[in-house]
Enzyme design. Structure first.
Site, PDB file in Angstrom:
ATOM      1  N   ALA A  69       0.869  -1.174   0.000  1.00 13.55           N
ATOM      2  CA  ALA A  69       0.000   0.000   0.000  1.00 13.55           C
ATOM      3  C   ALA A  69       0.907   1.225   0.000  1.00 13.55           C
ATOM      4  O   ALA A  69       2.059   1.166   0.445  1.00 13.55           O
ATOM      5  CB  ALA A  69      -0.883  -0.012   1.240  1.00 13.55           C
ATOM      6  N   GLY A 112       0.709  -4.968   0.827  1.00 15.40           N
ATOM      7  CA  GLY A 112      -0.459  -5.020  -0.052  1.00 15.40           C
ATOM      8  C   GLY A 112      -0.178  -5.674  -1.390  1.00 15.40           C
ATOM      9  O   GLY A 112      -1.087  -6.196  -2.031  1.00 15.40           O
ATOM     10  N   GLU A 115      -0.619  -9.216  -0.717  1.00 17.03           N
ATOM     11  CA  GLU A 115      -2.055  -9.435  -0.498  1.00 17.03           C
ATOM     12  C   GLU A 115      -2.828  -9.394  -1.816  1.00 17.03           C
ATOM     13  O   GLU A 115      -3.762 -10.169  -2.024  1.00 17.03           O
ATOM     14  CB  GLU A 115      -2.585  -8.390   0.492  1.00 17.03           C
ATOM     15  CG  GLU A 115      -2.029  -8.622   1.898  1.00 17.03           C
ATOM     16  CD  GLU A 115      -2.255  -7.456   2.834  1.00 17.03           C
ATOM     17  OE1 GLU A 115      -1.913  -6.309   2.463  1.00 17.03           O
ATOM     18  OE2 GLU A 115      -2.781  -7.676   3.937  1.00 17.03           O
ATOM     19  N   GLU A 135       4.649  -5.121   7.216  1.00 12.62           N
ATOM     20  CA  GLU A 135       3.920  -4.041   7.894  1.00 12.62           C
ATOM     21  C   GLU A 135       4.371  -3.822   9.334  1.00 12.62           C
ATOM     22  O   GLU A 135       4.291  -2.722   9.864  1.00 12.62           O
ATOM     23  CB  GLU A 135       2.404  -4.321   7.876  1.00 12.62           C
ATOM     24  CG  GLU A 135       1.746  -4.176   6.510  1.00 12.62           C
ATOM     25  CD  GLU A 135       1.761  -5.453   5.679  1.00 12.62           C
ATOM     26  OE1 GLU A 135       2.525  -6.392   6.013  1.00 12.62           O
ATOM     27  OE2 GLU A 135       0.998  -5.520   4.692  1.00 12.62           O
TER      28      GLU A 135
HETATM   29  N1  CAA Z   1       4.652   3.207  -0.574  1.00 11.65           N
HETATM   30  C1  CAA Z   1       5.067   4.364  -1.103  1.00 11.65           C
HETATM   31  N2  CAA Z   1       6.232   4.490  -1.754  1.00 11.65           N
HETATM   32  C2  CAA Z   1       7.023   3.405  -1.878  1.00 11.65           C
HETATM   33  C3  CAA Z   1       6.638   2.166  -1.346  1.00 11.65           C
HETATM   34  C4  CAA Z   1       5.393   2.079  -0.662  1.00 11.65           C
HETATM   35  N3  CAA Z   1       4.923   0.935  -0.152  1.00 11.65           N
HETATM   36  N4  CAA Z   1       7.620   1.272  -1.605  1.00 11.65           N
HETATM   37  C5  CAA Z   1       8.572   1.935  -2.298  1.00 11.65           C
HETATM   38  N5  CAA Z   1       8.209   3.212  -2.468  1.00 11.65           N
HETATM   39  C6  CAA Z   1       8.956   4.270  -3.141  1.00 11.65           C
HETATM   40  C7  CAA Z   1      10.123   4.747  -2.283  1.00 11.65           C
HETATM   41  O1  CAA Z   1       9.687   5.670  -1.316  1.00 11.65           O
HETATM   42  C8  CAA Z   1      11.017   5.351  -3.332  1.00 11.65           C
HETATM   43  O2  CAA Z   1      10.496   6.607  -3.685  1.00 11.65           O
HETATM   44  P1  CAA Z   1      11.499   7.894  -3.814  1.00 11.65           P
HETATM   45  O3  CAA Z   1      12.404   7.551  -4.985  1.00 11.65           O
HETATM   46  O4  CAA Z   1      10.585   9.033  -4.090  1.00 11.65           O
HETATM   47  O5  CAA Z   1      12.256   7.972  -2.524  1.00 11.65           O
HETATM   48  C9  CAA Z   1      10.809   4.438  -4.552  1.00 11.65           C
HETATM   49  O6  CAA Z   1       9.564   3.769  -4.303  1.00 11.65           O
HETATM   50  C10 CAA Z   1      11.886   3.388  -4.692  1.00 11.65           C
HETATM   51  O7  CAA Z   1      11.997   2.702  -3.448  1.00 11.65           O
HETATM   52  P2  CAA Z   1      13.397   2.430  -2.707  1.00 11.65           P
HETATM   53  O8  CAA Z   1      14.358   3.525  -2.994  1.00 11.65           O
HETATM   54  O9  CAA Z   1      13.087   2.133  -1.284  1.00 11.65           O
HETATM   55  O10 CAA Z   1      13.862   1.096  -3.486  1.00 11.65           O
HETATM   56  P3  CAA Z   1      14.828  -0.040  -2.960  1.00 11.65           P
HETATM   57  O11 CAA Z   1      15.122  -0.899  -4.146  1.00 11.65           O
HETATM   58  O12 CAA Z   1      15.968   0.540  -2.184  1.00 11.65           O
HETATM   59  O13 CAA Z   1      13.953  -0.885  -1.888  1.00 11.65           O
HETATM   60  C11 CAA Z   1      11.944  -2.010  -1.107  1.00 11.65           C
HETATM   61  C12 CAA Z   1      12.847  -1.627  -2.317  1.00 11.65           C
HETATM   62  C13 CAA Z   1      12.699  -2.978  -0.202  1.00 11.65           C
HETATM   63  C14 CAA Z   1      10.704  -2.692  -1.663  1.00 11.65           C
HETATM   64  C15 CAA Z   1      11.582  -0.733  -0.318  1.00 11.65           C
HETATM   65  O14 CAA Z   1      11.084   0.242  -1.222  1.00 11.65           O
HETATM   66  C16 CAA Z   1      10.551  -0.936   0.742  1.00 11.65           C
HETATM   67  O15 CAA Z   1      10.841  -1.463   1.807  1.00 11.65           O
HETATM   68  N6  CAA Z   1       9.264  -0.526   0.486  1.00 11.65           N
HETATM   69  C17 CAA Z   1       8.194  -0.588   1.438  1.00 11.65           C
HETATM   70  C18 CAA Z   1       7.695  -1.999   1.600  1.00 11.65           C
HETATM   71  C19 CAA Z   1       6.589  -2.051   2.631  1.00 11.65           C
HETATM   72  O16 CAA Z   1       6.775  -1.738   3.783  1.00 11.65           O
HETATM   73  N7  CAA Z   1       5.376  -2.461   2.205  1.00 11.65           N
HETATM   74  C20 CAA Z   1       4.232  -2.545   3.064  1.00 11.65           C
HETATM   75  C21 CAA Z   1       3.410  -1.293   2.950  1.00 11.65           C
HETATM   76  S1  CAA Z   1       2.084  -1.227   4.140  1.00 11.65           S
HETATM   77  C22 CAA Z   1       0.844  -2.180   3.474  1.00 11.65           C
HETATM   78  O17 CAA Z   1       0.956  -2.703   2.402  1.00 11.65           O
HETATM   79  C23 CAA Z   1      -0.390  -2.319   4.328  1.00 11.65           C
HETATM   80  C24 CAA Z   1      -1.331  -3.367   3.856  1.00 11.65           C
HETATM   81  O18 CAA Z   1      -1.398  -4.439   4.403  1.00 11.65           O
HETATM   82  C25 CAA Z   1      -2.243  -3.109   2.745  1.00 11.65           C
END
Ligand code: CAA
Length: 262
Positions: A69, A112, A115, A135
């Protein structure tokens, strides 16, 4: 009739019988914002209503199926607003689509994203795919079925480990535990493979494929006796279809069946 234009997804027809939905927010690793999910709902509903389409494929990019998400969209959300708007409730609309949906996963399928893949009927993975529910690292828990669907797929111990630590699962681990049906060979496009599977499904009778999907999904809701009864009733009902007559006659006549979805 012109197809609607979307901001976050690309919809195409790699075969007349298959609708391919490609998540397209590359800069955000296909983070699922509210608009994107409304677009998935609109595109899947349109495919469901299109008699020429027999199955749907959902995919992301090489790097990310979807990284979850959209954290930036939800970070300032308060409880009252989340509760009153039933935040993420609209995601479950995907589970009401009647036609089979295949997730073709490369790269991150996190939160998400995992999911979303689990709401699909079949998951095919490329060797680069990783699945996880991170999460807990954000101070929350999965909110779109992760605690339920992951546990049904992987069992309690491994799901607890993944959800409590946030550790991702590799494609091979995901396949060995039954989260995905298989990992495609290195060098094979998981999207091409998913489209092939979707096309194969689309060649079957649509009444039977929808009934099969409904019956398998009922196994997650009903006890064994009720589930078997439901299956048997659907099985019996299929004897009212032309496709059953065609399928069984074709077998007896040693020819290929031509289903008309009636
Ligand atoms: N939401 C918003 N933006 C996101 C995102 C997310 N879930 N995941 C990645 N992005 C964005 C980053 O902020 C970044 O944007 P900027 O360039 O503007 O800074 C861009 O995508 C690239 O990401 P990274 O620089 O972090 O890329 P990476 O290759 O170094 O890492 C990753 C990849 C490990 C997937 C890392 O991006 C990450 O940990 N993302 C979040 C994963 C996460 O926590 N997901 C769960 C979300 S909560 C949820 O989903 C609730 C639910 O149950 C529905």
């Amino acid at each position: 009739f012109s197809s609607p234009s979307y901001n976050n997804i690309i919809v195409s027809q790699p075969k007349p019988s298959v609708t391919l939905i490609t998540l397209n927010r590359p800069k955000a690793l296909n983070a699922l914002n509210s608009e994107l999910f409304h677009e998935i709902n609109a595109a899947t509903a349109a495919a469901d209503d299109d008699a020429a389409v027999g199955a749907i494929v959902i995919t992301g990019s090489e790097k990310a199926f979807a990284a979850g998400a959209d954290i930036k969209e939800m970070k300032d959300k308060e409880f009252a607003a989340a509760y009153k708007s039933n935040f993420l409730g609209h995601w479950t609309k995907l589970t009401t689509i009647r036609k089979p949906i295949i997730a073709a996963v490369s790269g991150h399928a996190l939160g998400g994203g995992c999911e979303l893949a689990m709401m699909c009927d079949i998951i095919l993975a490329s060797p680069t795919a990783t699945f996880g529910q991170p999460e807990i690292n954000l101070g929350v828990i999965p909110g779109a079925g992760g605690t339920q669907r992951l546990t049904k797929a992987l069992g309690k111990s491994l799901s607890m480990e993944l959800i409590l630590t946030g550790r991702p699962l590799s494609a091979t681990e995901a396949a060995s535990h039954g989260l995905v049906s298989r990992v495609v060979d290195e060098g094979t496009s998981v999207v091409d493979e998913a489209v092939k599977v979707a096309d194969k499904i689309a060649q079957k009778g649509a009444v039977a494929t929808q009934a099969a999907k409904e019956a398998v999904n009922a196994s997650f809701e009903l006890n064994l006796q009720e589930g078997n009864r439901f299956e048997r009733r659907l099985f019996q009902a299929l004897f009212a279809t032309k496709d059953q007559k065609e399928g069984m006659s074709a077998f007896a006549e040693k020819r290929k069946p031509t289903f008309t979805n009636e």
